[in-house]
Enzyme design. Structure first.
Site, mmCIF file in Angstrom:
data_model
loop_
_atom_site.group_PDB
_atom_site.id
_atom_site.type_symbol
_atom_site.label_atom_id
_atom_site.label_comp_id
_atom_site.label_asym_id
_atom_site.label_seq_id
_atom_site.Cartn_x
_atom_site.Cartn_y
_atom_site.Cartn_z
ATOM 1 C CB SER A 74 -8.315 0.248 5.732
ATOM 2 O OG SER A 74 -8.977 1.483 5.660
ATOM 3 C CE LYS B 278 -3.899 1.814 2.760
ATOM 4 N NZ LYS B 278 -4.779 1.464 3.915
ATOM 5 C CB SER C 38 -8.021 3.280 2.749
ATOM 6 O OG SER C 38 -7.182 2.823 3.801
#
Length: 557
Positions: free
Chosen positions: A291, A195, A267
């Site tokens: 997330s 990420k 996310s």
């Protein structure tokens, strides 16, 4: 962070960690502050003072304003944590301290296909066996995944930066070491993505947000260093919802590999989408409030949100210092265990990280464990009820005697969500004050720019009070885990997702079927603090008895 915030929360008085009248914080030092202004501010805070009390407060309010302005002259980078550290351990709780040898499950032996792309969906354990026996090379796998990232990444909007040069160097080194007899373990030579809130020296770290799209941080995150030490090969920095909310970033909306008309959720958007589409062998995501759980559900991945304080966040974007957690998004539970074992443990930088063992035993018998299920949540009418009920039956057939439980109801959980917003507003204080938050793509009410601004009005006293309540909730959860070892819960049932992110408990989310539109659904398992070993073992037993994790999106062969 995926947001499950009801609209009424946006009306809460704001959130900055400053004395009571933060409402004056944008004023100039020579601004005249009157008792009438104090009286108006009281309405935002749910308080009422007498005229005499307001008059007495004026000098202190003015001094506070000068203090705010003086403190703002100091440049505070996002990487600077507060001096107060969150500790999820209730009084009197003890833990095992002896690390035992882990006996990993035997990986399935795969035949090497003529077209290596047919290995794209193989598990980490299966790929590791092929690499260790030198039937395939790390370079071959790395080039295969790089090609898939280039081919499918634009369709999914899941890649921010290909780390191709670094990947080829790491793959070459891995092959040379393995050929020389230096095998580092099951992640040696395995290509993965992270990420894009984890810093990697020499590459942009954009946090998915337009104001930071060219940001280069001159360090490498601890998690990336630990994976490099394990021999893993970093092939890409993957998309994330801007500043860790949702699936929209400056490059577009990351897509669900099962339905390109739908976002991947977030996310950890790119991490989930790329893993589900076979563009990486595994990925690293983060969770503050959903997330890892939410995009893993949407994309059909297996995700592990570790206990708070298990994995160092050094080199990661801070959103909420007391709630941020880093964990793997994989295709199987055992893969998640393998990756977790490599990234856990102290680094001397993140002071919240504990040094405790991970005694994973995949051969656990469910009949010997106390497995709870949140009875009232399973009995409600909700979209995934049929698949979740089937999951409970699978567990019973495996020998589990499911114990009906209730989650703590003594204290309000959802109102404590502003703890996250308070910390996030502080983490991005400068972005708000500079008005550069206007550069963020999402500008609706339920998006960061407005939430940051709203959060300026949450008094420090209320933030502290919420955290004191949080202590009591942690103690209630400890009482619950005195009766059970693990519990199973609908992934988005009640306040469980927020509750366990506030208390720091670990979660494993696994696919448990498909909805009527053909998209994956999931079930979640919650473990006791720092007991990832047990919750992973239970989730693995369930997963091994099903085949949902073996199904892959047909658009990405």
């Amino acid at each position: 962070m995926n947001r499950f915030m009801p609209k009424w929360m946006l009306l809460l008085p704001g959130l900055m960690l400053v004395p009571l009248f933060a409402v004056f914080a944008q004023q100039k030092p020579d601004t005249v502050i009157t008792t009438q202004m104090v009286a108006q501010a009281e309405k935002l805070l749910g308080l009422q003072f007498t005229p005499a009390e307001r008059d007495s407060m004026l000098d202190g309010v003015k001094r506070n304003l000068k203090s705010y302005l003086a403190l703002r002259k100091v440049e505070l980078k996002n990487s600077v944590p507060p001096a107060l550290l969150f500790n999820p351990i209730p009084p009197g709780k003890t833990f095992e301290h002896e690390q035992k040898m882990i006996m990993w499950s035997r990986a399935k032996k795969l035949s090497v296909p003529n077209d290596l792309e047919k290995l794209a969906y193989a598990s980490v354990a299966e790929l590791a066996l092929l690499i260790r026996t030198r039937e395939v090379t790390s370079m071959q796998l790395t080039q295969m995944y790089l090609n898939r990232l280039k081919k499918y990444g634009p369709k999914l909007h899941c890649v921010v930066t290909l780390t191709e040069d670094l990947a080829l160097q790491q793959a070459k080194r891995a092959d040379e070491e393995i050929a020389a007899g230096k095998y580092r373990g099951p992640l040696h030579g395995i290509p993965y993505g992270v990420k894009d809130l984890l810093a990697v020296k020499g590459y942009k770290t954009t946090w998915g947000a337009m104001p930071y799209k060219d940001q280069v941080i001159d360090e490498t995150a601890t998690v990336v260093k630990k994976l490099e030490a394990a021999g893993a090969v970093l092939v890409a920095k993957l998309s994330m919802g801007a500043l860790a909310w949702g699936d929209v970033w400056f490059g577009g909306k990351t897509r669900n590999p099962w339905n390109l008309q739908q976002g991947s959720s977030g996310s950890s958007a790119g991490s989930a989408a790329a893993t589900a589409a076979g563009l990486v062998a595994f990925s690293i995501g983060t969770e503050t409030w959903g997330s890892i759980v939410s995009p893993s559900t949407r994309c059909g991945d297996t995700g592990l949100r570790p206990t708070f304080g298990r994995v160092s966040r050094a080199g990661a974007m801070a959103l909420s210092w007391s709630m941020d957690k880093i964990g793997p998004i994989c295709r199987t539970v055992e893969d998640a265990a393998l990756v977790f074992d490599a990234i856990r443990g102290p680094d001397g930088l993140d002071q919240t990280v504990v040094d405790l063992p991970f005694n994973y035993n995949p051969q656990v018998k469910l009949s010997e464990l106390r497995i709870g299920y949140v009875k009232d949540l399973f009995e409600r009418d909700y979209p995934n009820k049929k698949n979740d009920a089937a999951s409970l039956e699978v567990l019973r057939k495996l020998g589990a005697e499911l114990i009906p439980i209730e989650l703590p109801k003594k204290y309000p959980i959802r109102p404590m969500a502003f703890i996250l917003n308070a910390e996030a507003a502080a983490a991005f204080d400068k972005l708000t004050r500079s008005n550069r938050d206007e550069l963020l793509v999402r500008q609706i009410k339920n998006a960061w720019p407005n939430v940051f601004r709203t959060s300026r009005f949450i008094p420090a006293a209320e933030y502290i009070q919420a955290n004191r309540l949080r202590t009591l909730v942690i103690q209630e959860m400890d009482k619950l885990f005195a009766k059970i070892d693990v519990y199973v819960v609908p992934s988005f049932g009640g306040a469980n997702l927020l509750l366990t992110n506030l208390t720091g408990h670990p979660c494993v989310v696994v696919p448990n079927g498909f909805n009527d539109k053909g998209s994956p659904t999931s079930i979640s398992f919650i473990g006791d603090l720092y007991d990832e070993a047990t919750v992973l073992a239970v989730a693995k037993a369930y997963q091994d008895a099903t085949d949902f994790h073996l199904k892959h999106p047909p658009l990405f062969p």
